[in-house]
Motif scaffolding. Structure first.
Motif, PDB file in Angstrom:
ATOM      1  N   GLU A  29     136.008  72.639 110.831  1.00  0.00           N
ATOM      2  CA  GLU A  29     135.961  73.826 109.971  1.00  0.00           C
ATOM      3  C   GLU A  29     135.097  73.530 108.754  1.00  0.00           C
ATOM      4  O   GLU A  29     134.974  72.375 108.344  1.00  0.00           O
ATOM      5  CB  GLU A  29     137.372  74.216 109.493  1.00  0.00           C
ATOM      6  CG  GLU A  29     138.272  74.799 110.563  1.00  0.00           C
ATOM      7  CD  GLU A  29     139.590  75.310 109.990  1.00  0.00           C
ATOM      8  OE1 GLU A  29     139.543  75.983 108.926  1.00  0.00           O
ATOM      9  OE2 GLU A  29     140.636  75.032 110.589  1.00  0.00           O
ATOM     10  N   ALA A  30     134.555  74.597 108.156  1.00  0.00           N
ATOM     11  CA  ALA A  30     133.777  74.435 106.928  1.00  0.00           C
ATOM     12  C   ALA A  30     134.729  74.229 105.751  1.00  0.00           C
ATOM     13  O   ALA A  30     135.821  74.806 105.697  1.00  0.00           O
ATOM     14  CB  ALA A  30     132.900  75.663 106.691  1.00  0.00           C
ATOM     15  N   ASP A  72     128.647  72.311  98.408  1.00  0.00           N
ATOM     16  CA  ASP A  72     128.393  72.298  99.843  1.00  0.00           C
ATOM     17  C   ASP A  72     129.591  72.865 100.616  1.00  0.00           C
ATOM     18  O   ASP A  72     130.206  72.178 101.428  1.00  0.00           O
ATOM     19  CB  ASP A  72     128.099  70.845 100.279  1.00  0.00           C
ATOM     20  CG  ASP A  72     127.634  70.743 101.720  1.00  0.00           C
ATOM     21  OD1 ASP A  72     127.327  71.800 102.319  1.00  0.00           O
ATOM     22  OD2 ASP A  72     127.607  69.619 102.254  1.00  0.00           O
ATOM     23  N   PRO A  73     129.920  74.150 100.366  1.00  0.00           N
ATOM     24  CA  PRO A  73     131.115  74.723 101.002  1.00  0.00           C
ATOM     25  C   PRO A  73     131.014  74.828 102.523  1.00  0.00           C
ATOM     26  O   PRO A  73     132.022  74.995 103.192  1.00  0.00           O
ATOM     27  CB  PRO A  73     131.238  76.111 100.353  1.00  0.00           C
ATOM     28  CG  PRO A  73     129.865  76.423  99.859  1.00  0.00           C
ATOM     29  CD  PRO A  73     129.240  75.117  99.491  1.00  0.00           C
ATOM     30  N   GLU A  74     129.802  74.716 103.065  1.00  0.00           N
ATOM     31  CA  GLU A  74     129.624  74.807 104.528  1.00  0.00           C
ATOM     32  C   GLU A  74     129.780  73.452 105.209  1.00  0.00           C
ATOM     33  O   GLU A  74     129.706  73.362 106.441  1.00  0.00           O
ATOM     34  CB  GLU A  74     128.241  75.394 104.854  1.00  0.00           C
ATOM     35  CG  GLU A  74     128.044  76.823 104.370  1.00  0.00           C
ATOM     36  CD  GLU A  74     129.168  77.742 104.845  1.00  0.00           C
ATOM     37  OE1 GLU A  74     129.470  77.744 106.062  1.00  0.00           O
ATOM     38  OE2 GLU A  74     129.772  78.442 104.000  1.00  0.00           O
ATOM     39  N   ARG A  75     129.984  72.372 104.412  1.00  0.00           N
ATOM     40  CA  ARG A  75     130.164  71.025 104.984  1.00  0.00           C
ATOM     41  C   ARG A  75     131.265  71.077 106.044  1.00  0.00           C
ATOM     42  O   ARG A  75     132.349  71.604 105.813  1.00  0.00           O
ATOM     43  CB  ARG A  75     130.557  70.062 103.859  1.00  0.00           C
ATOM     44  CG  ARG A  75     131.040  68.700 104.349  1.00  0.00           C
ATOM     45  CD  ARG A  75     131.639  67.900 103.212  1.00  0.00           C
ATOM     46  NE  ARG A  75     130.622  67.339 102.361  1.00  0.00           N
ATOM     47  CZ  ARG A  75     130.177  66.081 102.442  1.00  0.00           C
ATOM     48  NH1 ARG A  75     130.676  65.245 103.326  1.00  0.00           N
ATOM     49  NH2 ARG A  75     129.244  65.649 101.640  1.00  0.00           N
ATOM     50  N   LYS A  76     130.973  70.502 107.227  1.00  0.00           N
ATOM     51  CA  LYS A  76     131.945  70.542 108.331  1.00  0.00           C
ATOM     52  C   LYS A  76     132.957  69.401 108.189  1.00  0.00           C
ATOM     53  O   LYS A  76     132.595  68.257 107.963  1.00  0.00           O
ATOM     54  CB  LYS A  76     131.219  70.424 109.671  1.00  0.00           C
ATOM     55  CG  LYS A  76     130.499  71.716 110.074  1.00  0.00           C
ATOM     56  CD  LYS A  76     131.504  72.751 110.564  1.00  0.00           C
ATOM     57  CE  LYS A  76     130.843  73.997 111.103  1.00  0.00           C
ATOM     58  NZ  LYS A  76     130.480  74.944 110.037  1.00  0.00           N
ATOM     59  N   GLY A 103     134.700  75.113 102.494  1.00  0.00           N
ATOM     60  CA  GLY A 103     135.053  76.248 101.626  1.00  0.00           C
ATOM     61  C   GLY A 103     136.166  77.111 102.204  1.00  0.00           C
ATOM     62  O   GLY A 103     137.212  77.318 101.571  1.00  0.00           O
ATOM     63  N   PRO A 104     135.966  77.619 103.430  1.00  0.00           N
ATOM     64  CA  PRO A 104     137.025  78.430 104.052  1.00  0.00           C
ATOM     65  C   PRO A 104     138.322  77.644 104.252  1.00  0.00           C
ATOM     66  O   PRO A 104     139.419  78.205 104.129  1.00  0.00           O
ATOM     67  CB  PRO A 104     136.411  78.825 105.405  1.00  0.00           C
ATOM     68  CG  PRO A 104     134.932  78.750 105.191  1.00  0.00           C
ATOM     69  CD  PRO A 104     134.708  77.640 104.204  1.00  0.00           C
TER      70      PRO A 104
END
Length: 292
Positions: free
Chosen positions: A7-8, A50-54, A10-11
């Motif tokens: 999951e990313a 970097d909220p999209e970091r996996k 941020g979410p």
């Protein structure tokens, strides 16, 4: 792990916060951030930049488990296994009280005396009664390199954790432990005797916050029928272990200032200096022997 796809970041944080908020956790944003950062190995800066970091599935699984424990009422620092105190990272165990920010008041209260003693004599010996994680002693040692400390506790598990914390912080060479019921096995004399003793009246323990009542060890909370038993023991027995101009510093419950002051005065100490905590409550009393 098929159960937990990546999951990313941020979410993931938003979902964690919503889950804790729904469970009625006091500060869901803070606790969610601590848990996600701890198990994902990320920082607050990365979450912002970097909220999209996996985040991989194993970390997601660990975060999911930790959030479940927190939603069930377990304190966040018990789940993580450590707590910050006076800028130090202290590991916790089930046998140790979780050190609270209010106890930093005690460190601040005696620090000037510890520094003055070192300046004058080149040494300061500290006795930390009921040391638990080692928080009070190790905080003082971390600031004053010439000081040494002995941590006393009735719990072998607490002493093992205090010694481990001392080692992890590079303070092991100046910190020793003694398993003792109060002063029973203590020897020598000290410039400072410090204690955050159990001070909750036995009958009040059932009314404490769930996080304290269910997860802090009862031994570290129960101060007897009126919550004052440990102060009576310290006031009665400390003199044999205190250097002539030494100080005794005790943390107290916010309504106990007058009672504890009376106990120490009756035992031959001058009236205590009172130090307030962050909430403005009387939190620490510092005593010295009355001069005749």
């Amino acid at each position: 792990m098929a159960d937990h796809p990546p999951e990313a970041l941020g979410p993931l944080l938003r979902k964690a916060r919503a889950r804790l908020a729904a469970a009625g956790v006091d500060d869901p944003a803070f606790d969610a951030r601590l848990i996600v950062q701890h198990y994902s190995g990320t920082t607050r800066t990365q979450a912002i930049a970097d909220p999209e970091r996996k985040i991989d599935g194993d970390a997601i699984a660990a975060i999911d488990g930790a959030l479940g424990r927190r939603a069930g009422g377990e304190p966040v620092h018990r789940i993580l296994g450590y707590r910050e105190f006076y800028g130090l990272r202290l590991s916790l165990s089930p046998e140790t009280l979780e050190p609270r920010p209010d106890t930093e008041t005690l460190v601040d209260a005696v620090l000037p005396f510890v520094k003055a003693m070192v300046a004058r004599e080149g040494a300061c010996r500290i006795l930390d009664l009921g040391t638990g994680t080692g928080a009070i002693a190790l905080a003082l040692l971390s600031v004053v390199p010439a000081a040494t400390a002995t941590g006393v506790d009735i719990s072998a598990g607490a002493l093992a954790m205090a010694a481990r914390n001392a080692g992890q912080l590079g303070l092991g060479g100046r910190f020793t432990t003694v398993r003792s019921d109060w002063f029973g096995k203590v020897s020598g004399r000290y410039h400072v005797i410090a204690a955050n003793p159990p001070y909750i009246p036995s009958g009040d323990i059932g009314n404490l916050q769930d996080e304290v009542r269910d997860f802090d060890p009862r031994l570290a909370l129960d101060g007897g029928v009126d919550g004052l038993n440990p102060y009576r023991i310290i006031a009665a027995e400390a003199a044999r272990f205190l250097e002539a101009e030494g100080r005794i510093a005790v943390e107290i419950g916010h309504t106990q200032s007058n009672d504890v002051d009376d106990i120490f005065r009756a035992a031959g100490y001058a009236g205590g200096d009172v130090f307030g905590d962050l909430g403005g409550n009387d939190r620490v009393l510092v005593f010295q022997r009355a001069t005749s």
